[in-house]
Each structure stands twice: as structure tokens, then as C-alpha cells.
Design an enzyme around this catalytic site. Structure first.
Site, PDB file in Angstrom:
ATOM      1  N   TYR A  32      18.254 -11.644   0.511  1.00  0.00           N
ATOM      2  CA  TYR A  32      17.235 -10.579   0.428  1.00  0.00           C
ATOM      3  C   TYR A  32      17.251  -9.934  -0.965  1.00  0.00           C
ATOM      4  CZ  TYR A  32      14.804  -6.312   2.150  1.00  0.00           C
ATOM      5  OH  TYR A  32      13.941  -5.254   2.355  1.00  0.00           O
ATOM      6  N   ASN A  81       3.481  -6.851   1.223  1.00  0.00           N
ATOM      7  CA  ASN A  81       4.478  -6.059   1.947  1.00  0.00           C
ATOM      8  C   ASN A  81       5.286  -6.884   2.941  1.00  0.00           C
ATOM      9  OD1 ASN A  81       5.455  -3.434   3.395  1.00  0.00           O
ATOM     10  ND2 ASN A  81       4.431  -4.626   4.982  1.00  0.00           N
ATOM     11  N   LYS A 117      14.096 -10.004  -3.569  1.00  0.00           N
ATOM     12  CA  LYS A 117      13.473  -8.767  -4.066  1.00  0.00           C
ATOM     13  C   LYS A 117      13.648  -8.639  -5.587  1.00  0.00           C
ATOM     14  CE  LYS A 117      12.049  -7.115  -0.055  1.00  0.00           C
ATOM     15  NZ  LYS A 117      10.624  -7.109   0.306  1.00  0.00           N
ATOM     16  N   SER A 139      12.675  -3.545  -3.041  1.00  0.00           N
ATOM     17  CA  SER A 139      13.695  -2.821  -2.269  1.00  0.00           C
ATOM     18  C   SER A 139      14.797  -2.369  -3.212  1.00  0.00           C
ATOM     19  CB  SER A 139      14.291  -3.754  -1.216  1.00  0.00           C
ATOM     20  OG  SER A 139      15.443  -3.187  -0.644  1.00  0.00           O
ATOM     21  N   GLY A 180       1.742  -8.070   6.388  1.00  0.00           N
ATOM     22  CA  GLY A 180       2.735  -7.476   7.299  1.00  0.00           C
ATOM     23  C   GLY A 180       2.332  -6.069   7.699  1.00  0.00           C
TER      24      GLY A 180
HETATM   25  P1  NAP Z   1       9.103  -4.593   9.789  1.00  0.00           P
HETATM   26  O1  NAP Z   1       8.957  -3.308  10.525  1.00  0.00           O
HETATM   27  O2  NAP Z   1      10.100  -5.592  10.235  1.00  0.00           O
HETATM   28  O3  NAP Z   1       7.630  -5.294   9.743  1.00  0.00           O
HETATM   29  C1  NAP Z   1       7.494  -6.521   9.114  1.00  0.00           C
HETATM   30  C2  NAP Z   1       6.029  -6.886   9.021  1.00  0.00           C
HETATM   31  O4  NAP Z   1       5.911  -8.111   8.290  1.00  0.00           O
HETATM   32  C3  NAP Z   1       5.362  -7.126  10.362  1.00  0.00           C
HETATM   33  O5  NAP Z   1       4.027  -6.680  10.287  1.00  0.00           O
HETATM   34  C4  NAP Z   1       5.397  -8.652  10.499  1.00  0.00           C
HETATM   35  O6  NAP Z   1       4.352  -9.193  11.311  1.00  0.00           O
HETATM   36  C5  NAP Z   1       5.174  -9.048   9.059  1.00  0.00           C
HETATM   37  N1  NAP Z   1       5.643 -10.389   8.727  1.00  0.00           N
HETATM   38  C6  NAP Z   1       6.888 -10.889   8.814  1.00  0.00           C
HETATM   39  N2  NAP Z   1       6.927 -12.167   8.392  1.00  0.00           N
HETATM   40  C7  NAP Z   1       5.643 -12.487   8.037  1.00  0.00           C
HETATM   41  C8  NAP Z   1       5.018 -13.655   7.539  1.00  0.00           C
HETATM   42  N3  NAP Z   1       5.720 -14.778   7.324  1.00  0.00           N
HETATM   43  N4  NAP Z   1       3.692 -13.621   7.289  1.00  0.00           N
HETATM   44  C9  NAP Z   1       2.956 -12.503   7.520  1.00  0.00           C
HETATM   45  N5  NAP Z   1       3.505 -11.355   7.998  1.00  0.00           N
HETATM   46  C10 NAP Z   1       4.821 -11.362   8.248  1.00  0.00           C
HETATM   47  O7  NAP Z   1       9.421  -4.343   8.247  1.00  0.00           O
HETATM   48  P2  NAP Z   1       9.294  -3.012   7.344  1.00  0.00           P
HETATM   49  O8  NAP Z   1      10.547  -2.260   7.446  1.00  0.00           O
HETATM   50  O9  NAP Z   1       8.003  -2.357   7.605  1.00  0.00           O
HETATM   51  O10 NAP Z   1       9.302  -3.685   5.904  1.00  0.00           O
HETATM   52  C11 NAP Z   1       8.120  -3.952   5.180  1.00  0.00           C
HETATM   53  C12 NAP Z   1       8.498  -4.374   3.777  1.00  0.00           C
HETATM   54  O11 NAP Z   1       9.256  -3.331   3.154  1.00  0.00           O
HETATM   55  C13 NAP Z   1       9.388  -5.618   3.710  1.00  0.00           C
HETATM   56  O12 NAP Z   1       9.039  -6.384   2.593  1.00  0.00           O
HETATM   57  C14 NAP Z   1      10.767  -5.046   3.539  1.00  0.00           C
HETATM   58  O13 NAP Z   1      11.626  -5.966   2.906  1.00  0.00           O
HETATM   59  C15 NAP Z   1      10.473  -3.846   2.671  1.00  0.00           C
HETATM   60  N6  NAP Z   1      11.501  -2.794   2.729  1.00  0.00           N
HETATM   61  C16 NAP Z   1      11.783  -2.148   3.880  1.00  0.00           C
HETATM   62  C17 NAP Z   1      12.753  -1.155   3.862  1.00  0.00           C
HETATM   63  C18 NAP Z   1      13.122  -0.378   5.105  1.00  0.00           C
HETATM   64  O14 NAP Z   1      14.072   0.394   5.038  1.00  0.00           O
HETATM   65  N7  NAP Z   1      12.423  -0.534   6.193  1.00  0.00           N
HETATM   66  C19 NAP Z   1      13.429  -0.841   2.683  1.00  0.00           C
HETATM   67  C20 NAP Z   1      13.098  -1.529   1.525  1.00  0.00           C
HETATM   68  C21 NAP Z   1      12.126  -2.500   1.553  1.00  0.00           C
HETATM   69  P3  NAP Z   1       4.525  -9.315  12.950  1.00  0.00           P
HETATM   70  O15 NAP Z   1       4.578  -7.912  13.481  1.00  0.00           O
HETATM   71  O16 NAP Z   1       3.309 -10.042  13.402  1.00  0.00           O
HETATM   72  O17 NAP Z   1       5.810 -10.010  13.165  1.00  0.00           O
END
Ligand code: NAP
Length: 243
Positions: free
Chosen positions: A154, A89, A158, A141, A9
């Protein structure tokens, strides 16, 4: 032999920042993503422009056959190299109150976060163990520690990832492979872009959402040799938003 870092990701958000961070630490980086090829390519271009190395692997981490094919293809092209750092990720959220939650919403979220971790880590672990060095870093998370309403799927995914982190860390520690989880609070990415930021940031003692680069710096430290004695840990990065 070259030691690679693979970030799932990594076309956007936290994964993108982690890929850039690990590249700045000297790792050739494999950028995994699901659908946004242009965005993933721009991360690779940014890395190469800074003098680093990057390549793309488009693959749905929740599909075990696709994972197997993608890793096998990479290994055929890199017979002398191995993935030394794996950052699990990729993640999605499909929020709903549980009473309204559909089977697909439950399964989709567990499939990407938990099953994706399982398929890919199992596949890459053998090489890390044989080489007697490796880093697995799982993006958990706050939701997996505290539980958040509207996110039963979710939070469950996690929390399970955290349990798997702790168990696997003990299995592979003798081979100098560490396994840790990072538990971010609210970070500025597409995933949080539709949330009521002004309301939510009042709950955060630091008074703002975190930046992807701040999470990436922590992942970079866990990937480094300085973190060799940290394993089985869940490190929160949430601006003081404790459970
Ligand atoms: P994001 O901006 O929505 O980006 C998600 C990424 O995951 C994108 O690169 C997407 O690829 C990829 N992805 C989604 N489904 C996939 C799959 N089945 N196979 C391969 N790649 C996949 O998310 P983010 O906020 O950066 O979050 C990244 C991680 O951090 C996640 O695990 C999320 O749960 C965790 N997290 C985020 C937050 C927050 O506040 N943002 C807080 C806690 C934890 P495409 O672009 O090609 O769709």
C-alpha cells in the site's frame, strides 16, 4: 456542454463524501464503484434528492478493457459533455508483513491504486487538454509519504501515485489541467473500521480520526477555480500526524 465530475470508488467512505461534495458544488457526478450497486445507488439518490445530477458506472478500475468500454459507452451517451474533474479515489488495502506477503496481495493493491489511476486518467486526459481545463485529484495516503509497517504494498502504491501526480502535473499544466494528491491520515470509513481506534487516536495530535466530509471539503477546494494555481502538490490531512 456539461462538465462532469467522476469519482472512483464512490459507493462508500471517502469517495461517497467526495461525490456529495462535488454535487453540492454544482457538478453532475459519475459514481464509479466495483460491486456494491445498492450503496452506489443510494449515493446517487442522495444527490438527486438535493437537486443534483448523478449516474453510476460499475467498473473495476484495475481492468483496462473494462475502463475503455465504460468510458466509451458514457461518451456515446454524452457526445457533447466531458469529464472535467477526475478523482482517483478507489483503493484497497491487503496488509501483511512483507516477509509473509503473497504475490496477489502485492499486485492487487498496486493494480487498483496505481494501474487504475493510469488507465482511467490517460483515457480522460485528452478531453481535458483539448478543452483546456481539468482537475485530476488522486487519493494518496500518509502511508505513501511516511511508509507504514505491514503496508509495504500500500505504501509503495501510494508513493508511486504521488510521483505520478508530480510528473503529470508538469506535463499538463500548460493546458490548464491541474493534478494534485491528497494524503489523508486515519479517516473513519470501512477501510479503518477494524483498526484499534482507541489506541491509534492517541497518536493523533487532534485526538480523533478524521471524517470523510473533511477530506471531501479539501478535494472540493482543489476541484474549484480558486485552486487553479495549485498543481503537483500533495496535501496532507491527518490531524497533525506528521511524518
Ligand atoms: P472504502 O470505504 O474501503 O471504500 C472503497 C471504495 O473503493 C468502494 O467504493 C469500493 O467499491 C471501491 N473500489 C474498490 N476496489 C475498486 C476497483 N477495483 N474498482 C472500482 N472501485 C473500487 O475505502 P475508503 O476508506 O473510503 O478509502 C478511499 C481511498 O482513500 C482509498 O484510495 C484509500 O487508500 C484512501 N485512504 C483512506 C484512508 C482512511 O483512513 N480511510 C486514509 C488514507 C487514504 P465497492 O463498494 O463497490 O466495493
Amino acid at each position: 456542454m456539461k462538465k462532469y465530475a467522476l469519482v472512483t470508488g464512490a459507493s462508500r467512505g471517502l469517495g461517497r463524501a467526495v461525490a456529495l461534495q462535488l454535487a453540492s458544488q454544482g457538478y453532475p457526478v459519475i459514481i464509479n464503484y466495483q460491486s456494491r450497486t445498492e450503496a452506489a445507488q443510494s449515493v446517487a439518490d442522495e444527490i438527486t434528492a438535493a437537486g443534483g445530477e448523478a449516474e453510476l458506472i460499475k467498473c473495476d478500475v484495475s481492468d483496462p478493457k473494462a475502463i475503455e468500454a465504460a468510458v466509451e459507452d458514457w461518451e456515446n451517451r454524452h457526445p457533447d459533455d466531458y469529464v472535467d474533474v477526475l478523482v482517483n479515489n478507489a483503493g484497497i488495502r491487503q496488509d501483511a508483513l512483507m516477509i509473509f506477503m503473497q504475490n496477489e496481495q502485492w499486485h492487487n493493491v498496486l493494480d487498483v491504486t496505481l494501474n487504475g489511476f493510469f488507465y482511467l486518467t490517460r483515457r480522460l486526459l485528452k478531453n481535458m487538454m483539448t478543452k483546456r481545463h481539468g482537475r485530476v485529484i488522486n487519493m494518496a495516503s500518509l502511508s505513501g509519504i511516511k511508509g507504514l509497517p505491514g503496508q509495504v504494498n500500500y505504501s509503495a502504491a501510494k508513493a508511486a501515485l504521488i510521483g505520478a501526480t508530480k510528473a503529470l502535473a508538469q506535463e499538463v499544466a500548460p493546458r490548464r489541467v491541474t493534478v494534485n494528491a491528497v494524503a489523508p491520515g486515519f479517516i473513519e470509513t470501512d477501510m479503518t473500521s477494524e483498526l484499534p481506534v482507541n489506541e491509534l487516536k492517541k497518536m493523533v495530535p487532534v485526538g480523533r480520526f478524521g471524517k470523510p466530509e473533511e477530506v471531501a471539503a479539501l478535494v472540493g477546494f482543489l476541484a474549484s477555480d480558486s485552486a487553479a494555481y495549485i498543481t503537483g502538490e500533495v496535501i496532507s490531512i491527518n490531524g497533525g500526524l506528521y511524518t
